[in-house]
Design an enzyme around this catalytic site. Structure first.
Site, short mmCIF file in Angstrom:
data_model
loop_
_atom_site.label_atom_id
_atom_site.label_comp_id
_atom_site.label_asym_id
_atom_site.label_seq_id
_atom_site.Cartn_x
_atom_site.Cartn_y
_atom_site.Cartn_z
N LYS A 222 13.90 -58.43 20.50
CA LYS A 222 13.57 -57.11 19.93
C LYS A 222 14.81 -56.23 19.79
O LYS A 222 15.82 -56.42 20.47
CB LYS A 222 12.50 -56.43 20.79
N ARG A 256 5.81 -63.14 26.31
CA ARG A 256 5.65 -63.66 24.94
C ARG A 256 7.06 -63.85 24.36
O ARG A 256 7.78 -62.86 24.20
CB ARG A 256 4.84 -62.65 24.13
N1 HH2 Z 1 5.33 -58.31 19.24
C1 HH2 Z 1 5.26 -58.76 17.97
C2 HH2 Z 1 4.07 -59.27 17.45
N2 HH2 Z 1 2.97 -59.37 18.22
N3 HH2 Z 1 1.91 -59.08 20.31
C3 HH2 Z 1 1.97 -58.68 21.58
N4 HH2 Z 1 0.89 -58.78 22.38
N5 HH2 Z 1 3.10 -58.13 22.14
C4 HH2 Z 1 4.24 -57.98 21.39
O1 HH2 Z 1 5.25 -57.46 21.93
C5 HH2 Z 1 4.23 -58.41 20.03
C6 HH2 Z 1 3.02 -58.96 19.50
C7 HH2 Z 1 6.50 -58.70 17.12
O2 HH2 Z 1 7.30 -59.85 17.32
P1 HH2 Z 1 7.25 -61.14 16.37
O3 HH2 Z 1 5.90 -61.76 16.37
O4 HH2 Z 1 8.35 -62.05 16.75
O5 HH2 Z 1 7.62 -60.57 14.94
P2 HH2 Z 1 6.77 -60.24 13.65
O6 HH2 Z 1 5.74 -59.25 14.02
O7 HH2 Z 1 7.79 -59.70 12.70
O8 HH2 Z 1 6.14 -61.53 13.18
#
Ligand code: HH2
Length: 286
Positions: A222, A256
């Site tokens: 992040k 996660r």
């Molecule tokens: N962060 C993201 C997406 N979903 N769900 C939970 N429970 N907690 C989080 O911190 C969280 C989440 C964002 O990260 P990522 O999936 O890598 O990116 P993107 O949303 O751009 O696909």
């Protein structure tokens, strides 16, 4: 403590690693990598399980600030074919969605957990989860919405605001008959918060444990990590592992992450240290 999900009661006697599977062209750190085909995404799922992922989290819409929402049919076409096979891999499978239609179809296909960055605030979402007899649910705090959240982050002390919000969302779910054992909390790192607020949520994470819900923390790659290390997104592995380790040390039950192998290794060191203290580390009861 256990986290009750559709097929598994996930033992939380040791920290659990949720491996991220983004079936998206535009996710902030791995957009497009697992998007080419269902087979590519499934190979990634298999690799994460081999590396020690305890849970797979499949998502079809990026929450990257400024990215527009994905139409329902498109999200279903991305997520459901991967889910259909991933539920055969022997680990709990979570679906990262806020759309009640996707939740319902995912649960019908055997999804174990609904992971909702909107904490079931979209119309019909509470009912979609409550209609299932046993699925797990992760309620995440987000201030604002992905399109605009980083332009106007929340004000003041984030910790009590996040706790009050998650408490209220949990009560809404429990009023619909969902037992507390199915619910996990997530402070929502990077979702409408300043860098200082994100680190306050880590430093004072134990304040979020008082209600008794297991905590899931998502620091992986992040931008707050980039803000302190100066590193671009693909060079944040060490920083992400450090944040995951700190989150666990401050009471998180699940982390996660994108980088499963590295995180699992770090957490083994943490568990060995806990075991040397005479703690409960080292046993598996998924
Ligand atoms: N962060 C993201 C997406 N979903 N769900 C939970 N429970 N907690 C989080 O911190 C969280 C989440 C964002 O990260 P990522 O999936 O890598 O990116 P993107 O949303 O751009 O696909």
């Amino acid at each position: 403590m256990q986290w009750q999900t559709s097929r598994f009661a996930i033992g939380l006697d040791r920290p659990r690693v949720m491996g991220i599977v983004n079936v998206t062209p535009d996710s902030f750190s791995d957009g497009g990598r697992w998007f080419a085909s269902t087979r590519t995404a499934l190979e990634h799922c298999e690799q994460l399980v081999r590396e020690g992922a305890d849970i797979l989290d499949i998502g079809g819409e990026s929450t990257r600030p400024g990215i527009p929402p994905v139409p329902l049919e498109e999200e279903k076409a991305r997520v459901l074919p991967v889910l259909r096979e991933a539920v055969k891999f022997g680990v709990p499978v979570s679906v990262d969605t806020y759309k009640p239609e996707v939740m319902r179809e995912a649960l019908d296909l055997g999804a174990d957990i609904i992971n909702d960055v909107w904490a079931l605030r979209r119309p019909g979402a509470l009912d979609a989860v409550a209609a299932h007899p046993s699925c797990g649910v992760c309620l995440m705090h987000m201030h604002g919405e992905p399109m605009t959240m980083q332009r106007s982050p929340m004000a003041g002390d984030a910790v009590p605001q996040v706790r009050d919000f998650l408490h209220e969302r949990s009560e809404a779910l429990r009023r619909r008959g969902v037992s507390a054992t199915r619910i996990a909390w997530d402070p929502g790192i990077g979702f409408g918060k300043t860098v200082e607020q994100n680190f306050a949520l880590l430093a004072r994470q134990r304040e979020l444990l008082r209600d008794g819900y297991p905590l899931l923390a998502g620091w992986s790659r992040k931008s707050s990590l980039g803000a302190v290390t100066g590193e671009p997104v693909h060079e944040r592995v060490a920083a992400s592992v450090a944040a995951a380790l700190l989150a666990v040390d401050k009471g998180a039950a699940i982390v996660r992450v994108h980088d499963v192998r590295e995180t699992v290794a770090a957490l083994k060191v943490w568990s060995a240290t806990q075991a040397a203290l005479g703690g409960q580390a080292g046993t598996t009861t998924t």
